[in-house]
Enzyme design. Structure first.
Site, mmCIF file in Angstrom:
data_model
loop_
_atom_site.group_PDB
_atom_site.id
_atom_site.type_symbol
_atom_site.label_atom_id
_atom_site.label_comp_id
_atom_site.label_asym_id
_atom_site.label_seq_id
_atom_site.Cartn_x
_atom_site.Cartn_y
_atom_site.Cartn_z
ATOM 1 N N ALA A 76 56.898 27.830 29.389
ATOM 2 C CA ALA A 76 57.674 28.707 30.267
ATOM 3 C C ALA A 76 57.783 30.083 29.640
ATOM 4 O O ALA A 76 57.946 30.212 28.430
ATOM 5 C CB ALA A 76 59.064 28.128 30.516
ATOM 6 N N GLU A 109 49.345 19.212 32.388
ATOM 7 C CA GLU A 109 49.333 18.904 33.814
ATOM 8 C C GLU A 109 50.086 20.009 34.538
ATOM 9 O O GLU A 109 51.121 20.477 34.063
ATOM 10 C CB GLU A 109 49.990 17.546 34.052
ATOM 11 C CG GLU A 109 49.594 16.916 35.363
ATOM 12 C CD GLU A 109 49.943 15.443 35.390
ATOM 13 O OE1 GLU A 109 49.025 14.622 35.231
ATOM 14 O OE2 GLU A 109 51.127 15.136 35.546
ATOM 15 N N ASN A 114 50.240 26.267 41.374
ATOM 16 C CA ASN A 114 51.010 27.021 40.393
ATOM 17 C C ASN A 114 50.185 28.233 39.941
ATOM 18 O O ASN A 114 49.038 28.078 39.518
ATOM 19 C CB ASN A 114 51.339 26.128 39.196
ATOM 20 C CG ASN A 114 52.303 26.756 38.223
ATOM 21 O OD1 ASN A 114 52.251 27.949 37.960
ATOM 22 N ND2 ASN A 114 53.166 25.935 37.657
ATOM 23 N N TYR A 120 45.824 29.188 32.403
ATOM 24 C CA TYR A 120 45.233 28.040 31.727
ATOM 25 C C TYR A 120 43.706 28.104 31.752
ATOM 26 O O TYR A 120 43.046 27.793 30.756
ATOM 27 C CB TYR A 120 45.728 26.733 32.351
ATOM 28 C CG TYR A 120 47.216 26.545 32.214
ATOM 29 C CD1 TYR A 120 47.868 26.795 31.020
ATOM 30 C CD2 TYR A 120 47.991 26.115 33.286
ATOM 31 C CE1 TYR A 120 49.235 26.633 30.888
ATOM 32 C CE2 TYR A 120 49.353 25.941 33.164
ATOM 33 C CZ TYR A 120 49.968 26.201 31.964
ATOM 34 O OH TYR A 120 51.320 26.039 31.832
#
Length: 156
Positions: A76, A109, A114, A120
């Site tokens: 986060a 995951e 998102n 990523y």
């Protein structure tokens, strides 16, 4: 102000929860509770990494090692600092820590819609699996979870 990474612990839970509560959309139920985080952090081979700017925590990564693989359980970044390289720094730090602990691969995951998926992929993660309908969206619709993996190797 540059972002610095440091190891975190249970004493950092207030700052960790503050970032989590700002970063995760409550409509998806992806944020963890304080009790869940503390419970996991009490286990061996679990580590918390914090991103700080000055004395302010602006992001965190919670990871664990299982045999020769590591999992990035939570990542986060405070919404005010997203897009500034904090997430990439946390991923690089988690990968280095996982490699140092003997992992050959880092997994995570993520919900299929998102925006962090771009981060990523830029960090070298590739899709290896999908859980259909894993997340329930704010509209009642279901969203898939995508499992991503990245091979870890020492820098040349």
């Amino acid at each position: 102000m540059p972002t610095c990474l440091r190891d975190g612990g249970t004493a950092d839970m207030d700052a960790t929860m503050a970032v989590m509560n700002r970063a995760f959309d409550p409509a998806y139920g992806e944020a963890w509770t304080r009790a869940q985080c503390l419970g996991l952090m009490s286990l061996p081979d679990v580590w918390l990494s914090l991103a700080e700017e000055g004395a302010c925590v602006v992001g965190f990564a919670l990871s664990r090692l299982t045999l020769d693989e590591a999992e990035l359980l939570l990542l986060a970044v405070d919404p005010d600092r997203q897009g500034a390289g904090v997430g990439a720094a946390l991923i690089a730090g988690a990968a280095a820590a996982a490699l140092a602990r003997g992992a050959g691969r880092l997994l995570l995951e993520v919900r299929d819609d998102n925006p962090a998926l771009r981060l990523y992929r830029r960090a070298g993660f590739q899709p290896i699996g999908r859980r259909a309908g894993y997340y329930k969206g704010p509209d009642g619709g279901r969203r898939d979870a995508i499992t991503l993996a990245r091979t870890l190797s020492p820098e040349p």
